[in-house]
Design an enzyme around this catalytic site. Structure first.
Site, PDB file in Angstrom:
ATOM      1  N   LYS A   1      40.780  44.518  48.234  1.00  0.00           N
ATOM      2  CA  LYS A   1      40.002  43.679  47.326  1.00  0.00           C
ATOM      3  C   LYS A   1      38.606  43.485  47.909  1.00  0.00           C
ATOM      4  O   LYS A   1      38.465  43.156  49.096  1.00  0.00           O
ATOM      5  CB  LYS A   1      40.715  42.328  47.165  1.00  0.00           C
ATOM      6  CG  LYS A   1      40.128  41.404  46.131  1.00  0.00           C
ATOM      7  CD  LYS A   1      40.980  40.137  46.039  1.00  0.00           C
ATOM      8  CE  LYS A   1      40.399  39.154  45.042  1.00  0.00           C
ATOM      9  NZ  LYS A   1      41.199  37.899  45.013  1.00  0.00           N
TER      10      LYS A   1
ATOM     11  N   HIS B   1      36.275  41.325  46.743  1.00  0.00           N
ATOM     12  CA  HIS B   1      35.685  40.027  46.434  1.00  0.00           C
ATOM     13  C   HIS B   1      36.683  38.937  46.837  1.00  0.00           C
ATOM     14  O   HIS B   1      37.803  39.239  47.253  1.00  0.00           O
ATOM     15  CB  HIS B   1      35.363  39.927  44.938  1.00  0.00           C
ATOM     16  CG  HIS B   1      36.556  40.079  44.051  1.00  0.00           C
ATOM     17  ND1 HIS B   1      37.090  41.311  43.755  1.00  0.00           N
ATOM     18  CD2 HIS B   1      37.344  39.166  43.424  1.00  0.00           C
ATOM     19  CE1 HIS B   1      38.145  41.158  42.953  1.00  0.00           C
ATOM     20  NE2 HIS B   1      38.316  39.862  42.754  1.00  0.00           N
TER      21      HIS B   1
END
Length: 235
Positions: free
Chosen positions: A116, A118
């Protein structure tokens, strides 16, 4: 019933008794089926175990109870539970919940297949991986998923310590398309150095089939498969 009472109960039942209960549960749930099924190794197997069919709350709850009971009976100690993506995520979470219900509250973590970029970022989610880590999955087919989990755990600074699975097929692994003399579970235990806790294995599955006339039509096929592809359990 608390953790100590469960442990005492299963000590009286014995590991074989727990395995027999589990095999019957898997059959009743439609997770363990008989017929002709092609395995990842290209073999035609007379049985198929699909943990993805533990697909409602009641089944998953009972499955987690079997994992917790097998772990307690094994005596394996650990600090963190890790559920590898994807099947290991719900399994690990359910086992963590069941152990907490029994008074054994352990941190839980899992990984994403894609990092991921963010928020918190990264591939690991949940509790920090530290100390001795227990990997929870359905089966060990080739050891590849376990090696990937080991790499993630070590990269986080923790120690891959043990693996808990539902079923040990006790059959020869393959390398380069050829059968070898050891099983994936034996490889994880003897080469990778992790303890392995299985709720049930193929020998116990066959023992259950032989215990009642209801399953006798499957006994010959499963026995023949075991004779052809089974590993030497003395090694």
């Amino acid at each position: 019933m608390n953790s100590a009472q469960i442990g005492a109960q299963d000590a009286a039942i014995g590991q074989d008794g727990l395995a027999q209960e589990f095999v019957q549960f898997a059959i009743d749930a439609g997770v363990l089926r008989f017929g002709e099924f092609k395995t990842k190794a290209g073999r035609m197997s007379p049985y198929f175990f699909n943990a993805g069919l533990f697909d409602d709350g009641a089944k998953l709850q009972r499955l987690a109870q079997f994992y917790a009971r097998a772990l307690q009976a094994s005596g394996i100690e650990f600090d963190v539970i890790f559920g590898p993506a994807y099947k290991g995520i719900p399994l690990g979470a359910a086992v963590a919940v069941e152990l907490a219900r029994l008074g054994v509250n352990k941190p839980f973590a899992y990984n994403r297949k894609e990092a991921k970029d963010h928020g918190e970022g990264g591939t690991l989610v949940g509790a920090p991986l530290k100390g001795r880590v227990l990997i929870v999955d359905d089966v060990i087919s080739a050891g590849t998923a376990v090696r990937e989990s080991i790499a993630l755990i070590r990269a986080a600074g923790a120690t891959p310590h043990a693996v808990a699975i539902a079923l040990d097929r006790q059959e020869k692994a393959t390398e380069g398309g050829q059968d070898v003399s050891w099983s994936a579970v034996q490889y994880v235990r003897d080469t990778l150095g992790l303890q392995v806790c299985a709720i049930a294995n193929l020998a116990q599955l066959l023992q259950h089939l032989q215990s009642t006339d209801k399953f006798l039509p499957y006994v010959d096929a499963v026995s023949a498969y075991r004779s052809r592809y089974g590993v030497d359990l003395r090694t």
